[in-house]
Design an enzyme around this catalytic site. Structure first.
Site, short mmCIF file in Angstrom:
data_model
loop_
_atom_site.label_atom_id
_atom_site.label_comp_id
_atom_site.label_asym_id
_atom_site.label_seq_id
_atom_site.Cartn_x
_atom_site.Cartn_y
_atom_site.Cartn_z
N ASP A 152 4.91 -16.22 -9.60
CA ASP A 152 3.47 -16.23 -9.40
C ASP A 152 3.23 -15.72 -7.98
O ASP A 152 4.15 -15.49 -7.21
CB ASP A 152 2.89 -17.63 -9.63
CG ASP A 152 1.39 -17.57 -9.96
OD1 ASP A 152 0.89 -18.50 -10.59
OD2 ASP A 152 0.75 -16.56 -9.59
C1 GLC Z 1 -2.66 -16.34 -9.40
C2 GLC Z 1 -2.45 -17.20 -10.63
C3 GLC Z 1 -1.81 -16.47 -11.76
C4 GLC Z 1 -2.25 -15.03 -11.74
C5 GLC Z 1 -1.66 -14.39 -10.51
C6 GLC Z 1 -2.07 -12.92 -10.35
O1 GLC Z 1 -2.37 -17.08 -8.26
O2 GLC Z 1 -1.76 -18.42 -10.46
O3 GLC Z 1 -2.19 -17.15 -12.97
O4 GLC Z 1 -1.80 -14.35 -12.90
O5 GLC Z 1 -1.98 -15.10 -9.33
O6 GLC Z 1 -3.43 -12.82 -10.17
#
Ligand code: GLC
Length: 747
Positions: free
Chosen positions: A295
């Protein structure tokens, strides 16, 4: 060596190793390995330097957009030219992705195409209900169709990859991200996960209208203590396997191409550095063939967690855990070569990560044509097209849950004057919720407009009454005066979009601001009235249930939410939604979910020494699976084919459902079981089947289910997944509370 040369080289290699056309199809089922594609991946790998391999594991955000704490502002064009980037996120539009892809394909040494990822969570431009709301429709075809349309629009706008479906089971409505998932139940959540993966990925990733999906956030992110986002997760191995892992396994079984690791620690080890979860379960035990992305900066955040002392150690943990791609952490790109030189990781590990990423790029056809998703004409034709908007309206209607109706609904279309009141009545910004990709409020239709469109000959008057937040009641007088003029009142209240979603947890779950006072003030007029709720999570609204005549849960219903609400309120659609998540009476009861254990002292009102509160009931305000209709359904002739079955037998279960009211309607017939005695304690109820059936008024439908030992399996005392002989109950009904039961024995 430019891409054309690569294509020539790899095509030659593929022909030599497979002798047949590369099939890039995967028609459902776990993502398969295609020898022809593997041959091509081998050929590209052979051409790559170690720097270029590490570059493929690096994902940067573009467009200046951030969906996480800003780590580094990167001049990414140069990084792409140097072969230091394998993927971009937050780069949108056919034209813009073409521009960025062109740098990779024509200005880097090998010309390996980028894969563009984006959070297409409930629509790209045409926005569907928030996923929790959509899950309330209990119509897997509709859920799949919604994801299909999201994929069509996203693919037309240059996206190859969505960071969805979010499949985190959530049992705590304080957590803002409950809006993103499918609620509290692992069985239903697993079916929704499959439907969403199939919708995004279609029957072949080679089809340019499909995008690769991403099961996230692996794993148990929804179990954050206190419902506070990113907070610690400390759960038993049994709960992990019975509640939180199943939807991820379901996503793999549906062929999902990617995973995303979660921010949270799990029992002391952040999942992004957790080998036991990522490598041992996901990659080895489940044989996942796609790739897993961290993430946003979750590799870097292991320093903050306090499990890595520096970037080097964070990279070591993540790569050895099995994380293939570093999203905006800027760690892999700077640390992997040193780790390799120090023998902490092997080139084989790096090659495996690169292979997984290139495999998906080949399956998407990006090596055949890196610009196949960059068609600006197709983009214009497909984005927000009328058919998509109509389906969004249909899904929104189906997602709405009738929580209370003393008979005031449906409203007549012949009313002279209807008052539409409340801060969300003429609102088009919040109606699309968060994680709404490129959706815009200007394209959405409010409840006020939806009602005016439906009732051209009715006087539809409006007053806001108050804001969503804040303590000003200055608008109350106008709202009350407006309501007085009307034959019926539609009150639209709830949460702002930015009250649910990431980093948007709430400690209190009542209506924000002075909305409760507004509802009670208008209710004093004793007019025919309905409250339409727009919210991203269960709310504690027992006071509302006690006071007002009708409540419709509309969630945050998306671009066509207004017309969909009007369809339901005025009887053009008989509400059929059922809650995918329990509504507690108060925050003190949380966590509160239907598949709880019996305990040794289950609540007895008259007994002091039993499991209860002295200041609240144990029961929820509205239970899981609950939802009313404009008609009524009667369950009769509930039967089972035997009172005893063996491990290899099938138990047939049936029930007659009669529409006893005055409207045709749909009922979600639910099947639950209870294992009365196990080698470990078992929940008082577990959903094991459902069927949504349309029944004309006055008619009866026989609904059949089948149960086998595999439906009764669980993780036993020794963590074996199997059924145990013994006594069971089987229940059927229209929600998890009001059920009929029978018993049977498993030999
Ligand atoms: C965010 C979220 C994740 C998302 C990613 C990209 O922090 O936790 O669900 O897909 O970053 O935007």
């Amino acid at each position: 060596m430019k891409l054309k040369l690569i294509i020539a080289v790899v095509t030659l290699a593929a022909w030599s190793c497979s002798g047949n056309k590369a099939t890039m199809d995967h028609s459902g089922g776990k993502l398969s390995i295609d020898p022809a594609i593997e041959g091509k991946v081998d050929s590209v790998l052979k051409l790559m330097t170690i720097d270029e391999k590490i570059g493929q594991l690096n994902q940067l955000t573009g467009n200046g957009e951030t969906t996480g704490p800003i780590t580094f502002a990167t001049e990414y064009q140069d990084a792409i030219r140097k072969g230091e980037v394998g993927s971009m996120l937050n780069v949108n539009g056919a034209a813009y992705t073409y521009k960025v892809q062109k740098i990779a394909v024509e200005e880097s040494r090998l010309g390996i195409p980028l894969i563009f990822g984006y959070d297409v969570i409930h629509g790209y431009k045409t926005i569907f209900p928030i996923p929790l709301g959509e899950a309330a429709c209990w119509d897997l075809d509709a859920i799949e169709k919604s994801a299909r349309i999201a994929a069509i629009e996203a693919a037309a706008a240059g996206q190859h990859w969505t960071f969805a479906p979010m499949v985190d089971i959530a049992r705590d409505p304080r957590w803002g991200r409950v809006m993103e998932g499918a609620g509290e139940d692992p069985f239903y959540g697993s079916l929704v996960a499959k439907a969403r993966v199939k919708g995004f990925q279609g029957s072949s990733l080679a089809d340019p209208s499909t995008i690769v999906a991403c099961a996230k956030h692996f794993v148990a992110y929804g179990a954050a203590m206190g419902g506070r986002d990113y907070n610690t997760v400390d759960i038993s191995n049994r709960t992990l396997h019975e509640v939180y892992l199943p939807p991820f396994k379901a996503a793999i079984d549906a062929g999902v191409g990617t995973f995303m690791s979660s921010f949270n620690e799990l029992n002391g080890v952040p999942v992004t550095g957790n080998k036991e979860m990522v490598k041992d379960i996901l990659k080895d035990e489940w044989q996942f063939n796609g790739f897993i992305v961290s993430d946003w900066a979750s590799i870097r955040e292991m320093l903050v967690h306090g499990i890595a002392s520096d970037d080097y150690q964070a990279a070591d943990l993540a790569m050895n855990a099995g994380i293939d791609m570093d999203m905006e952490g800027h760690i892999y790109i700077h640390q992997l070569k040193k780790l390799l030189a120090d023998g902490k990781i092997t080139e084989k590990q790096i090659d495996d990560a690169v292979r997984r990423i290139l495999r998906i790029k080949f399956m998407l056809g990006l090596f055949d044509d890196p610009y196949r998703y960059c068609d600006t004409i197709r983009e214009k034709e497909l984005i927000l097209n009328p058919r998509h908007l109509e389906i969004a309206r249909e899904v929104a209607r189906k997602s709405m849950v009738l929580l209370k109706n003393d008979g005031v609904l449906p409203l007549s279309k012949k009313l002279n004057t209807v008052a539409v009141i409340g801060p969300l009545a003429d609102n088009t910004e919040d109606i699309i919720g968060t994680w709404s990709a490129r959706g815009e409020g200007k394209d959405a239709v409010s409840v006020l407009t939806g009602i005016r469109q439906k009732l051209p000959n009715t006087k539809v008057i409006h007053a806001k009454g108050c804001d969503i937040t804040g303590d000003s009641k200055a608008g109350f007088a106008e709202a009350i005066a407006t309501a007085r003029k009307a034959d019926a009142v539609v009150l639209v209240v709830g949460e702002a979009a930015m009250m649910s979603g990431e980093a948007l947890s709430r400690a209190f779950l009542d209506l924000p601001g002075v909305q409760k006072d507004l509802v009670l003030a208008i209710n004093e007029l004793k007019k025919p009235m309905v409250v339409v709720l727009m919210n991203g999570r269960p709310l504690t609204i027992e006071w509302m249930d006690n006071a007002v005549p009708a409540i419709l849960e509309a969630w945050l219903p998306g671009t066509m939410g207004g017309p969909a609400v009007a369809d339901v309120l005025f009887g053009d659609y008989n509400p059929s939604g059922k809650l995918p998540m329990t509504f507690p009476r108060n925050v003190g009861q949380i966590p509160l979910f239907y598949y709880h254990k019996n305990t040794g002292r289950p609540r007895v009102e008259t007994e002091r020494y039993t499991s209860k509160y002295i200041d609240s009931p144990n029961t929820p305000l509205y239970p899981f699976g609950y939802g009313l209709s404009y008609t009524s359904f009667d369950y009769s002739n509930f039967g089972i084919s035997a009172n005893e079955i063996g491990m290899s037998d099938t138990l047939k279960v049936w029930v007659d459902v009669t529409n006893t009211g005055n409207y045709d309607g749909e009922e979600v017939v639910q099947l639950y079981i209870r294992d009365m005695v196990g080698s470990v304690t078992r929940p008082v109820k577990e959903l094991k089947g459902f069927e949504k059936v349309f029944i004309k008024k006055g008619e009866t439908v026989k609904v059949m289910f089948k149960l086998t030992a595999s439906d009764l399996a669980f993780y036993t005392r020794t963590m074996e997944f199997k059924a145990e002989p013994g006594d069971f109950k089987v229940f059927v009904g229209g929600n998890s509370r009001d059920l009929q039961e029978l018993s049977f024995r498993l030999k």
